[in-house]
Design a protein around this motif. Sequence first.
Motif, PDB file in Angstrom:
ATOM      1  N   VAL A  17       0.805  -1.225   0.000  1.00  0.00           N
ATOM      2  CA  VAL A  17       0.000   0.000   0.000  1.00  0.00           C
ATOM      3  C   VAL A  17       0.836   1.272   0.000  1.00  0.00           C
ATOM      4  O   VAL A  17       0.333   2.339  -0.356  1.00  0.00           O
ATOM      5  CB  VAL A  17      -0.995   0.034   1.190  1.00  0.00           C
ATOM      6  N   ALA A  18       2.105   1.176   0.390  1.00  0.00           N
ATOM      7  CA  ALA A  18       2.951   2.371   0.496  1.00  0.00           C
ATOM      8  C   ALA A  18       3.111   3.095  -0.834  1.00  0.00           C
ATOM      9  O   ALA A  18       3.376   4.297  -0.869  1.00  0.00           O
ATOM     10  CB  ALA A  18       4.320   2.010   1.062  1.00  0.00           C
ATOM     11  N   PHE A  19       2.935   2.386  -1.945  1.00  0.00           N
ATOM     12  CA  PHE A  19       2.995   3.024  -3.258  1.00  0.00           C
ATOM     13  C   PHE A  19       1.997   4.175  -3.348  1.00  0.00           C
ATOM     14  O   PHE A  19       2.265   5.199  -3.988  1.00  0.00           O
ATOM     15  CB  PHE A  19       2.702   1.997  -4.355  1.00  0.00           C
ATOM     16  N   PHE A  20       0.848   3.999  -2.703  1.00  0.00           N
ATOM     17  CA  PHE A  20      -0.209   5.010  -2.783  1.00  0.00           C
ATOM     18  C   PHE A  20       0.015   6.162  -1.800  1.00  0.00           C
ATOM     19  O   PHE A  20      -0.694   7.164  -1.860  1.00  0.00           O
ATOM     20  CB  PHE A  20      -1.575   4.349  -2.546  1.00  0.00           C
ATOM     21  N   ASP A  21       0.984   6.009  -0.923  1.00  0.00           N
ATOM     22  CA  ASP A  21       1.369   7.095  -0.007  1.00  0.00           C
ATOM     23  C   ASP A  21       2.325   7.994  -0.782  1.00  0.00           C
ATOM     24  O   ASP A  21       3.538   7.905  -0.658  1.00  0.00           O
ATOM     25  CB  ASP A  21       2.029   6.504   1.243  1.00  0.00           C
ATOM     26  N   ARG A  22       1.751   8.866  -1.582  1.00  0.00           N
ATOM     27  CA  ARG A  22       2.541   9.588  -2.575  1.00  0.00           C
ATOM     28  C   ARG A  22       3.570  10.537  -1.961  1.00  0.00           C
ATOM     29  O   ARG A  22       4.618  10.771  -2.537  1.00  0.00           O
ATOM     30  CB  ARG A  22       1.623  10.371  -3.525  1.00  0.00           C
ATOM     31  N   THR A  33      -4.702   8.017  -3.236  1.00  0.00           N
ATOM     32  CA  THR A  33      -5.173   6.752  -3.812  1.00  0.00           C
ATOM     33  C   THR A  33      -5.525   6.975  -5.278  1.00  0.00           C
ATOM     34  O   THR A  33      -5.154   6.179  -6.142  1.00  0.00           O
ATOM     35  CB  THR A  33      -6.408   6.232  -3.039  1.00  0.00           C
ATOM     36  N   TYR A  34      -6.205   8.071  -5.548  1.00  0.00           N
ATOM     37  CA  TYR A  34      -6.565   8.436  -6.925  1.00  0.00           C
ATOM     38  C   TYR A  34      -5.304   8.594  -7.784  1.00  0.00           C
ATOM     39  O   TYR A  34      -5.208   8.030  -8.882  1.00  0.00           O
ATOM     40  CB  TYR A  34      -7.383   9.724  -6.924  1.00  0.00           C
ATOM     41  N   GLN A  35      -4.340   9.354  -7.272  1.00  0.00           N
ATOM     42  CA  GLN A  35      -3.092   9.587  -8.022  1.00  0.00           C
ATOM     43  C   GLN A  35      -2.356   8.280  -8.297  1.00  0.00           C
ATOM     44  O   GLN A  35      -1.798   8.092  -9.386  1.00  0.00           O
ATOM     45  CB  GLN A  35      -2.178  10.538  -7.246  1.00  0.00           C
ATOM     46  N   GLY A  36      -2.355   7.376  -7.317  1.00  0.00           N
ATOM     47  CA  GLY A  36      -1.689   6.089  -7.487  1.00  0.00           C
ATOM     48  C   GLY A  36      -2.330   5.250  -8.575  1.00  0.00           C
ATOM     49  O   GLY A  36      -1.630   4.662  -9.407  1.00  0.00           O
ATOM     50  N   LEU A 175       5.384   0.255  -8.781  1.00  0.00           N
ATOM     51  CA  LEU A 175       6.504   1.143  -9.135  1.00  0.00           C
ATOM     52  C   LEU A 175       6.948   0.899 -10.571  1.00  0.00           C
ATOM     53  O   LEU A 175       7.214   1.835 -11.323  1.00  0.00           O
ATOM     54  CB  LEU A 175       7.677   0.911  -8.179  1.00  0.00           C
ATOM     55  N   GLN A 176       7.005  -0.379 -10.938  1.00  0.00           N
ATOM     56  CA  GLN A 176       7.410  -0.758 -12.298  1.00  0.00           C
ATOM     57  C   GLN A 176       6.401  -0.239 -13.321  1.00  0.00           C
ATOM     58  O   GLN A 176       6.785   0.320 -14.359  1.00  0.00           O
ATOM     59  CB  GLN A 176       7.503  -2.289 -12.359  1.00  0.00           C
ATOM     60  N   MET A 177       5.110  -0.392 -13.027  1.00  0.00           N
ATOM     61  CA  MET A 177       4.067   0.069 -13.949  1.00  0.00           C
ATOM     62  C   MET A 177       4.101   1.584 -14.108  1.00  0.00           C
ATOM     63  O   MET A 177       3.930   2.102 -15.206  1.00  0.00           O
ATOM     64  CB  MET A 177       2.685  -0.370 -13.438  1.00  0.00           C
ATOM     65  N   GLU A 178       4.347   2.292 -13.008  1.00  0.00           N
ATOM     66  CA  GLU A 178       4.420   3.754 -13.066  1.00  0.00           C
ATOM     67  C   GLU A 178       5.596   4.193 -13.930  1.00  0.00           C
ATOM     68  O   GLU A 178       5.464   5.102 -14.761  1.00  0.00           O
ATOM     69  CB  GLU A 178       4.555   4.325 -11.652  1.00  0.00           C
TER      70      GLU A 178
END
Length: 197
Positions: A17-22, A33-36, A175-178
């Motif tokens: 979930v930390a990916f969404f902690d922008r 969450t939206y940005q992620g 992270l890879q997809m971003e």
Amino acid sequence: MSSSSSDDEMTALQKHVAFFDRNKDGIIYPSETYQGFRAIGCGVALSTASALLINGFLAPKTKPPGKLLSPRFPIYVKNIHKGKHGSDSGVYDAEGRFVSSKFEEIFQKHAHTNPNALTANELMEMLKANRAPKDRNGAFASWTEWKILYSLCKDKDGLLHKGTVRAVYDGSLFLQMEKERASSSSSSSSSSSGKKA
């Protein structure tokens, strides 16, 4: 998790979930969450719905004890294990740690076509097998998570590969997809600007 916490101190579920902690402050607001979701290639409608549903569901469960629920619906990364829903694969334990035997079990039980990948039908079979009686909310959450993953990450033959699923559980896939999305958009914008020149 504050920005000073290292990845080594985080459970697999916290990393997921930390990916969404922008802004990396240990708290995930609906806007993050939206940005992620946008960063990994989801459309505006899906990203908006996901932010509302996910934060609406997890914010009350992850708030620190004794703290009133904020109208901003923050998700606290350090307490994310409290937001585990039913009808899941069991790959995260009660504390949010990765359980490799449960991960392998997904493919041992349901990967009939290819031992290292799932088809759409095999994915549905797995979701049905994991569904707990009378657990509509958990079943819906699992269905939504896996269907989004499948739609974004299946290959040209409709297979969702084991390595991809493994990367979801520790958050590295996001992270890879971003990165891939950012590089493809920058290359397409540079090629379009080259055509205008």
